[in-house]
Scaffold this active site. Structure first.
Site, PDB file in Angstrom:
ATOM      1  N   CYS A 224     -18.573  -6.097   1.773  1.00  0.00           N
ATOM      2  CA  CYS A 224     -17.747  -6.089   0.565  1.00  0.00           C
ATOM      3  C   CYS A 224     -16.377  -6.565   1.004  1.00  0.00           C
ATOM      4  O   CYS A 224     -15.702  -5.882   1.786  1.00  0.00           O
ATOM      5  CB  CYS A 224     -17.680  -4.660   0.005  1.00  0.00           C
ATOM      6  SG  CYS A 224     -16.504  -4.484  -1.363  1.00  0.00           S
TER       7      CYS A 224
ATOM      8  N   CYS B 223       0.801  -1.228   0.000  1.00  0.00           N
ATOM      9  CA  CYS B 223       0.000   0.000   0.000  1.00  0.00           C
ATOM     10  C   CYS B 223       0.831   1.275   0.000  1.00  0.00           C
ATOM     11  O   CYS B 223       1.744   1.441   0.812  1.00  0.00           O
ATOM     12  CB  CYS B 223      -0.944  -0.024   1.194  1.00  0.00           C
ATOM     13  SG  CYS B 223      -2.072   1.392   1.202  1.00  0.00           S
TER      14      CYS B 223
ATOM     15  N   CYS C  15     -18.025   4.812  -2.854  1.00  0.00           N
ATOM     16  CA  CYS C  15     -17.252   4.212  -1.764  1.00  0.00           C
ATOM     17  C   CYS C  15     -16.227   5.213  -1.230  1.00  0.00           C
ATOM     18  O   CYS C  15     -15.397   5.722  -1.989  1.00  0.00           O
ATOM     19  CB  CYS C  15     -16.552   2.955  -2.267  1.00  0.00           C
ATOM     20  SG  CYS C  15     -15.530   2.190  -0.993  1.00  0.00           S
TER      21      CYS C  15
HETATM   22  N1  SAM Z   1      -7.461   1.537   5.106  1.00  0.00           N
HETATM   23  C1  SAM Z   1      -8.594   0.725   4.969  1.00  0.00           C
HETATM   24  C2  SAM Z   1      -8.274  -0.730   5.169  1.00  0.00           C
HETATM   25  O1  SAM Z   1      -7.280  -1.229   4.658  1.00  0.00           O
HETATM   26  O2  SAM Z   1      -9.053  -1.388   5.844  1.00  0.00           O
HETATM   27  C3  SAM Z   1      -9.320   0.922   3.681  1.00  0.00           C
HETATM   28  C4  SAM Z   1      -8.628   1.275   2.399  1.00  0.00           C
HETATM   29  S1  SAM Z   1      -7.552   0.058   1.721  1.00  0.00           S
HETATM   30  C5  SAM Z   1      -6.713   0.976   0.532  1.00  0.00           C
HETATM   31  C6  SAM Z   1      -8.652  -1.036   0.886  1.00  0.00           C
HETATM   32  C7  SAM Z   1      -8.069  -2.176   0.100  1.00  0.00           C
HETATM   33  O3  SAM Z   1      -7.506  -1.710  -1.107  1.00  0.00           O
HETATM   34  C8  SAM Z   1      -6.964  -3.001   0.725  1.00  0.00           C
HETATM   35  O4  SAM Z   1      -7.434  -3.914   1.664  1.00  0.00           O
HETATM   36  C9  SAM Z   1      -6.383  -3.700  -0.474  1.00  0.00           C
HETATM   37  O5  SAM Z   1      -7.041  -4.921  -0.722  1.00  0.00           O
HETATM   38  C10 SAM Z   1      -6.653  -2.707  -1.624  1.00  0.00           C
HETATM   39  N2  SAM Z   1      -5.400  -2.095  -2.086  1.00  0.00           N
HETATM   40  C11 SAM Z   1      -4.632  -1.203  -1.434  1.00  0.00           C
HETATM   41  N3  SAM Z   1      -3.545  -0.855  -2.169  1.00  0.00           N
HETATM   42  C12 SAM Z   1      -3.623  -1.557  -3.322  1.00  0.00           C
HETATM   43  C13 SAM Z   1      -2.809  -1.639  -4.488  1.00  0.00           C
HETATM   44  N4  SAM Z   1      -1.679  -0.958  -4.614  1.00  0.00           N
HETATM   45  N5  SAM Z   1      -3.224  -2.434  -5.493  1.00  0.00           N
HETATM   46  C14 SAM Z   1      -4.368  -3.142  -5.381  1.00  0.00           C
HETATM   47  N6  SAM Z   1      -5.169  -3.116  -4.311  1.00  0.00           N
HETATM   48  C15 SAM Z   1      -4.810  -2.339  -3.280  1.00  0.00           C
HETATM   49  C1  DTB Z   2     -10.838  -2.574  -2.842  1.00  0.00           C
HETATM   50  O1  DTB Z   2     -10.865  -3.804  -2.693  1.00  0.00           O
HETATM   51  N1  DTB Z   2     -10.204  -1.930  -3.817  1.00  0.00           N
HETATM   52  C2  DTB Z   2     -10.321  -0.504  -3.667  1.00  0.00           C
HETATM   53  C3  DTB Z   2     -11.340  -0.386  -2.510  1.00  0.00           C
HETATM   54  N2  DTB Z   2     -11.458  -1.717  -2.038  1.00  0.00           N
HETATM   55  C4  DTB Z   2     -11.147   0.585  -1.437  1.00  0.00           C
HETATM   56  C5  DTB Z   2      -9.019   0.161  -3.457  1.00  0.00           C
HETATM   57  C6  DTB Z   2      -8.049  -0.062  -4.585  1.00  0.00           C
HETATM   58  C7  DTB Z   2      -6.822   0.720  -4.249  1.00  0.00           C
HETATM   59  C8  DTB Z   2      -5.814   0.701  -5.321  1.00  0.00           C
HETATM   60  C9  DTB Z   2      -4.574   1.378  -4.909  1.00  0.00           C
HETATM   61  C10 DTB Z   2      -4.634   2.862  -4.833  1.00  0.00           C
HETATM   62  O2  DTB Z   2      -5.233   3.524  -5.708  1.00  0.00           O
HETATM   63  O3  DTB Z   2      -4.010   3.420  -3.916  1.00  0.00           O
HETATM   64 FE1  SF4 Z   3      -3.218   0.984   3.183  1.00  0.00          FE
HETATM   65 FE2  SF4 Z   3      -5.578   0.414   4.367  1.00  0.00          FE
HETATM   66 FE3  SF4 Z   3      -3.335  -0.972   4.973  1.00  0.00          FE
HETATM   67 FE4  SF4 Z   3      -3.602   1.583   5.738  1.00  0.00          FE
HETATM   68  S1  SF4 Z   3      -4.834  -0.168   6.402  1.00  0.00           S
HETATM   69  S2  SF4 Z   3      -1.760   0.647   4.882  1.00  0.00           S
HETATM   70  S3  SF4 Z   3      -4.676   2.430   3.977  1.00  0.00           S
HETATM   71  S4  SF4 Z   3      -4.420  -0.917   2.997  1.00  0.00           S
END
Ligand code: SAM
Ligand code: DTB
Ligand code: SF4
Length: 328
Positions: A203, A75, A112
């Site tokens: 979801c 991330c 979302c």
């Molecule tokens: N921070 C919150 C959490 O993780 O519970 C919500 C936002 S987080 C960005 C939501 C989801 O986005 C993550 O669980 C992951 O599956 C997906 N995600 C995050 N970074 C990503 C990336 N670089 N490529 C694809 N999916 C990603």
């Molecule tokens: C999910 O499964 N995919 C979305 C949403 N839940 C929040 C996030 C995708 C994040 C892709 C990486 C980014 O743009 O930072």
């Molecule tokens: Fe990224 Fe969510 Fe993990 Fe924080 S909790 S590092 S925002 S995927």
């Protein structure tokens, strides 16, 4: 319909369309079917449950970006890594509402809101609850992804009218520890249970292309399919490359056919769930996406950006859907 696949124990006690007793051998047998048989089964299940010529369009907005205390190795928003993403404060409500109106105008039916938190503080949750109510009044489905929730926090979101909560398991139980150490898979499952108990739709999905094996991708589907009830939405994200994080470009990426096989397997194992071809569509050809839709993917994110990374351009999506005769 999936007669070649051995039936799991206790199957007779469950509806075959919503079974929650998948065995690994069964998932492997489905995944490894000859491609034509796999696609036929996936299409059959898909058509029994959904209109195959419709896609759901969701829109994403990062309402609080970066500076996240969690160490998710994929991330861009984790404060543990130097990714160049700047931490912001919670976005001004007017901006959020205007983005939701814009998304609705572009054809999205679900909005979302994502925040880079380990879990929301009560004051932050108040602000999100207000946003949920306002966006619902625009006539859109609402979804939020704010990190871990307590039962009380989930109940407050439900009261505000939240339709869906996104909280992913991300990968298999076996691979999980290689990707995240600050939050356990059990923590995530507890949040999912609070969301479910509050009456909010779930979801939940994960990411592929982080260097995991096929066994991990199937392990992820097995965990999802064997939850007490299936998530209503299952996002499958292809890892969107991010510089500076532990998951890196040398991770073996899955080929297009492997992704289509996974989507088809998800469709068969989670027959009534909406499967979202989530992050990573910008790496895919039109043909691979078309195969994923045939295999049962029936939701996408529309909009030029996801949270911090790029999505497919709206215009390219519109053209592809037109060529496939798919409507939103
Ligand atoms: N921070 C919150 C959490 O993780 O519970 C919500 C936002 S987080 C960005 C939501 C989801 O986005 C993550 O669980 C992951 O599956 C997906 N995600 C995050 N970074 C990503 C990336 N670089 N490529 C694809 N999916 C990603
Ligand atoms: C999910 O499964 N995919 C979305 C949403 N839940 C929040 C996030 C995708 C994040 C892709 C990486 C980014 O743009 O930072
Ligand atoms: Fe990224 Fe969510 Fe993990 Fe924080 S909790 S590092 S925002 S995927």
């Amino acid at each position: 319909m999936i007669a070649e696949v051995p039936a799991g124990e206790n199957e007779s006690r469950r509806s075959p369309m919503a079974r929650g007793n998948w065995l690994r051998a069964e998932a492997e047998a489905v995944y490894n079917l000859p491609f034509a048989d796999l696609m036929f089964q996936a299409q059959t299940v898909h058509r029994e449950n959904f209109n195959p010529n419709r896609l759901e369009a969701a829109s994403l907005l990062s309402i609080k970006t970066g500076g996240c205390p969690e160490d998710c190795g994929y991330c861009s928003q984790s404060a543990h890594y130097d990714t160049g993403v700047e931490a912001t404060r919670l976005m001004d409500p007017d901006h959020v509402i205007s983005a939701a109106r814009h998304a609705k105008h572009a054809g999205a039916t679900r909005f979302c809101m994502a925040a880079a938190w380990r879990s929301p503080k009560d004051r932050e949750l108040d602000r999100v609850c207000k946003l949920v109510s306002t966006i619902r009044n625009l006539g859109m489905e609402t979804c939020a992804t704010l990190g871990m929730l307590t039962a009380k926090q989930a109940a407050r979101l439900a009261e505000a009218g939240l339709d869906f909560y996104n909280h992913n398991i991300d990968t298999s139980p076996e691979f999980y520890g290689k990707i995240i150490t600050t939050r356990t898979l059990q923590d995530r499952i507890a949040t999912l249970a609070h969301v479910r108990a509050a009456g909010i739709k779930v979801c939940c999905g994960g990411i592929v292309g982080m260097g995991e094996g096929v066994e991990d991708r199937l392990g992820m589907l097995l965990l999802l399919a064997n939850l007490p009830s299936h998530p209503e939405s299952v996002p499958i994200n292809l890892w969107n490359k991010v510089k500076g994080v532990p998951v890196n470009d040398t991770a073996e990426r899955l080929d297009g056919i492997a992704l289509v096989r996974l989507v088809a397997t998800a469709r068969i194992m989670l027959p009534k769930s909406v499967v979202r071809l989530s992050a990573g569509r910008q790496y895919m050809t039109d043909e691979s996406q078309a195969l994923c839709f045939l295999a049962g993917a029936n939701s996408i994110f529309i909009g030029d950006v996801l949270l911090t990374t790029k999505n497919r351009q709206r215009e390219c999506d519109a053209q592809l859907l037109h060529r496939l005769g798919i409507t939103l």
